[in-house]
Design an enzyme around this catalytic site. Structure first.
Site, mmCIF file in Angstrom:
data_model
loop_
_atom_site.group_PDB
_atom_site.id
_atom_site.type_symbol
_atom_site.label_atom_id
_atom_site.label_comp_id
_atom_site.label_asym_id
_atom_site.label_seq_id
_atom_site.Cartn_x
_atom_site.Cartn_y
_atom_site.Cartn_z
ATOM 1 N N ASP A 249 0.846 -1.189 0.000
ATOM 2 C CA ASP A 249 0.000 0.000 0.000
ATOM 3 C C ASP A 249 0.883 1.242 0.000
ATOM 4 O OD1 ASP A 249 -2.222 -1.497 0.032
ATOM 5 O OD2 ASP A 249 -2.773 -1.127 2.121
ATOM 6 N N LYS A 271 -3.773 2.908 -3.130
ATOM 7 C CA LYS A 271 -4.966 3.651 -3.565
ATOM 8 C C LYS A 271 -4.838 5.032 -2.968
ATOM 9 C CE LYS A 271 -7.600 -0.180 -2.544
ATOM 10 N NZ LYS A 271 -7.589 -0.468 -1.292
ATOM 11 N N ILE A 307 -7.568 -4.166 9.876
ATOM 12 C CA ILE A 307 -8.339 -2.955 10.193
ATOM 13 C C ILE A 307 -8.339 -2.040 8.981
ATOM 14 C CG2 ILE A 307 -8.437 -0.894 11.652
ATOM 15 C CD1 ILE A 307 -7.490 -2.595 13.953
ATOM 16 N N THR A 332 -1.744 -1.436 14.777
ATOM 17 C CA THR A 332 -2.607 -0.488 14.081
ATOM 18 C C THR A 332 -2.229 0.949 14.435
ATOM 19 O OG1 THR A 332 -4.892 0.000 13.535
ATOM 20 C CG2 THR A 332 -4.442 -0.481 15.850
HETATM 21 N N1 SAH Z 1 -4.732 -0.894 8.407
HETATM 22 C C1 SAH Z 1 -4.391 0.451 8.835
HETATM 23 C C2 SAH Z 1 -5.433 1.456 8.418
HETATM 24 C C3 SAH Z 1 -5.525 1.652 6.934
HETATM 25 S S1 SAH Z 1 -6.674 2.878 6.486
HETATM 26 C C4 SAH Z 1 -4.132 0.450 10.350
HETATM 27 O O1 SAH Z 1 -4.418 -0.536 11.024
HETATM 28 O O2 SAH Z 1 -3.611 1.449 10.837
HETATM 29 C C5 SAH Z 1 -5.654 4.272 6.302
HETATM 30 C C6 SAH Z 1 -5.778 5.203 7.489
HETATM 31 O O3 SAH Z 1 -5.015 4.701 8.562
HETATM 32 C C7 SAH Z 1 -5.255 6.588 7.276
HETATM 33 O O4 SAH Z 1 -6.171 7.408 6.567
HETATM 34 C C8 SAH Z 1 -5.071 7.053 8.680
HETATM 35 O O5 SAH Z 1 -6.299 7.389 9.278
HETATM 36 C C9 SAH Z 1 -4.563 5.775 9.344
HETATM 37 N N2 SAH Z 1 -3.093 5.744 9.396
HETATM 38 C C10 SAH Z 1 -2.270 4.882 8.756
HETATM 39 N N3 SAH Z 1 -0.981 5.124 9.111
HETATM 40 C C11 SAH Z 1 -1.003 6.132 9.988
HETATM 41 C C12 SAH Z 1 -0.013 6.834 10.720
HETATM 42 N N4 SAH Z 1 1.282 6.538 10.631
HETATM 43 N N5 SAH Z 1 -0.417 7.828 11.546
HETATM 44 C C13 SAH Z 1 -1.699 8.143 11.683
HETATM 45 N N6 SAH Z 1 -2.679 7.516 11.014
HETATM 46 C C14 SAH Z 1 -2.343 6.534 10.182
#
Ligand code: SAH
Length: 468
Positions: A249, A271, A307, A332
């Site tokens: 991703d 995406k 998630i 996450t």
């Molecule tokens: N699977 C991921 C979420 C994917 S959806 C997880 O568990 O974190 C993508 C969203 O994840 C982003 O729009 C943001 O809200 C969050 N995200 C991913 N990486 C991040 C980071 N380093 N700091 C803050 N938010 C993050």
């Protein structure tokens, strides 16, 4: 190179320690891993040494060393931590034709004991010729992480299969067979069914390798955490290193992609809201295509794979083609964001549940149970919420939420450009607008920062906008 590394056969050989205290015990412990006959000579044995003697793991003589102790010995250690006693032991050792070593005294030793990573029979020795023990420890811990604990067991089982494997046609085939065994199917079989399953796996792989049928691959759906490579799990790191193909991703950071093998094919299937982006069906198809070709595919997703990662769709696609897959969980981003502000996601007396929400879904802004969310003390970690913040705040206030409800936004959690914005529901939209957030961000509803942790973020900038 002042020292030449070699592995000494100690099976049934005599190794003598002069000294039986704690100083000696640390080295004796290493020698106990071997099949040497260990003689420890010392007047004042430590409890550990006494216990080893009692268990019959070594012979203990509670007296000073004599020359006859050194007769027939391969190695003699001076481990008294007293220069005179150690010098005497070493002199006896030399007379008896043994190799000698004074513990922690390189100058006076004929050989050094390296730092060891033990996956018996796979053993890695790390030496710095005494110049940088800290470096040796660091290298050791990196190798420890890299080699699963199953490595030794697999190597032992592999050994008995080696004559059969030589019958494979070419060296390329043999290499592919062993690579597959050690890095993919072997560890999996051992974890799931023990040594018997490993033996069956060897046979299956052997038959596969001999037949002309195309090989089947495997997909690991891996959560790579919020971005900091130190927040990868050991399993994720290992699987990433084993992959032939990496599909990732957009939010998976370059530092993490660095950990893929140089020969691996790395494809971004990100995406994003602007520019070219991949459709989920195309990602599924690419995943299936590579696994079908017999590749080991690491499908990397930011945070936790389960998630907001569209995990089910990819698993469905793999299952529909009857392909092998495994999910590797990750940290996450809500967990990383909470850690960075020293906040707990649940707290006795405040909230006994926590919601993971998305700001957007397939239809645009996502609808939620606003009434429950608007209650005092309710908490949520909102993903993909930055562009939906006006909508979120409006819905919550409309359903009676307190305008002073704390809100914390953590952008780029765990990364060097992490930012924290502390605000309230009333000021959420204005503060988000003025902060001009560009990186991924988590919005916490009902959680205020305890403190903003920048200790691990060398160049971090933090912004604490508490609102008007
Ligand atoms: N699977 C991921 C979420 C994917 S959806 C997880 O568990 O974190 C993508 C969203 O994840 C982003 O729009 C943001 O809200 C969050 N995200 C991913 N990486 C991040 C980071 N380093 N700091 C803050 N938010 C993050």
């Amino acid at each position: 190179m002042k020292y030449y590394p070699a592995f000494l056969k100690l099976e049934g050989e005599k190794v003598v320690f002069s000294g039986a205290g704690d100083h000696a015990a640390a080295k004796i412990k290493l020698l106990l891993k071997t099949e040497a006959d260990i003689l420890v000579v010392g007047e004042d044995p430590s409890d550990t040494v006494l216990a080893w003697a009692k268990d019959g793991r070594l012979t203990l003589a509670q007296r000073e060393i004599q020359i006859c102790d050194a007769f027939g010995a391969r190695l003699v250690y001076g481990a008294n931590d007293e220069p005179e006693a150690d010098a005497r032991a070493v002199a006896f050792g030399k007379k008896a034709g043994a190799l000698t070593n004074i513990v922690d005294n390189l100058e006076a030793s004929e050989f050094l004991t390296p730092a060891i990573v033990d996956r018996d029979p796979v053993v890695i020795a790390i030496g710095t010729e005494g110049t940088a023990p800290v470096l040796a420890r660091k290298v050791k811990s990196e190798i420890e992480e890299m080699l699963p604990t199953s490595t030794g067991t697999l190597a032992l089982i592999a050994n008995s299969f080696r004559p059969m494997a030589t019958r494979l046609k070419s060296s390329t085939e043999r290499r592919a067979f062993w690579k597959r065994f050690f890095f993919a199917d072997g560890p999996k079989a051992l974890a799931e069914g023990g040594t018997e399953a490993v033996e069956n796996t060897l046979l299956t792989l052997y038959n596969d390798a001999q037949s002309d049928m195309p090989k089947t691959g495997h997909a690991d759906l891996i959560g790579t955490g919020p971005g900091d490579p130190e927040l990868l799990t050991l399993k994720a790191r290992r699987k990433l290193h084993e992959a032939d193909v990496v599909l990732h991703d957009r939010l998976v950071t370059p530092e993490i992609l660095e950990l893929a093998r140089r020969e691996a094919t790395v494809i971004c299937v990100g995406k994003q809201g602007y520019g070219p982006s991949w459709k989920q069906e195309d990602i599924n198809a690419l995943l299936v295509e590579h696994v079908r070709k017999g590749h080991i595919v690491a499908r990397l997703k930011s945070g936790d794979a389960a998630i907001f990662g569209r995990l089910d769709e990819e698993i469905d696609a793999l299952e529909a083609s009857n392909l092998s897959w495994e999910v590797v969980p990750g940290i996450t981003s809500a967990s990383a964001a909470a850690a960075s502000i020293g906040a707990s996601l649940t707290r006795r007396g405040r909230n006994s549940s926590l919601r993971f929400l998305t700001g957007r879904d397939v239809d645009g802004f996502a609808e939620h149970e606003w009434k429950a969310l608007a209650k005092d003390g309710s908490t949520a970690a909102i993903y993909m919420g930055v562009n939906a913040s006006r909508f979120l705040a409006g819905r919550l206030l409309m359903h009676g939420a307190n305008a002073a409800t704390p809100i914390t936004i953590v952008e780029n959690a765990s990364r060097i450009d992490q930012r924290v914005i502390a605000t309230t529901l009333a000021n959420l939209t204005a503060d988000i607008d003025s902060a001009m957030i560009e990186g991924p961000a988590i919005i916490f509803l009902g959680i205020a920062p305890r403190r903003i942790n920048t200790a691990t973020l060398a160049h971090a900038t933090t912004l604490a906008a508490t609102g008007a």
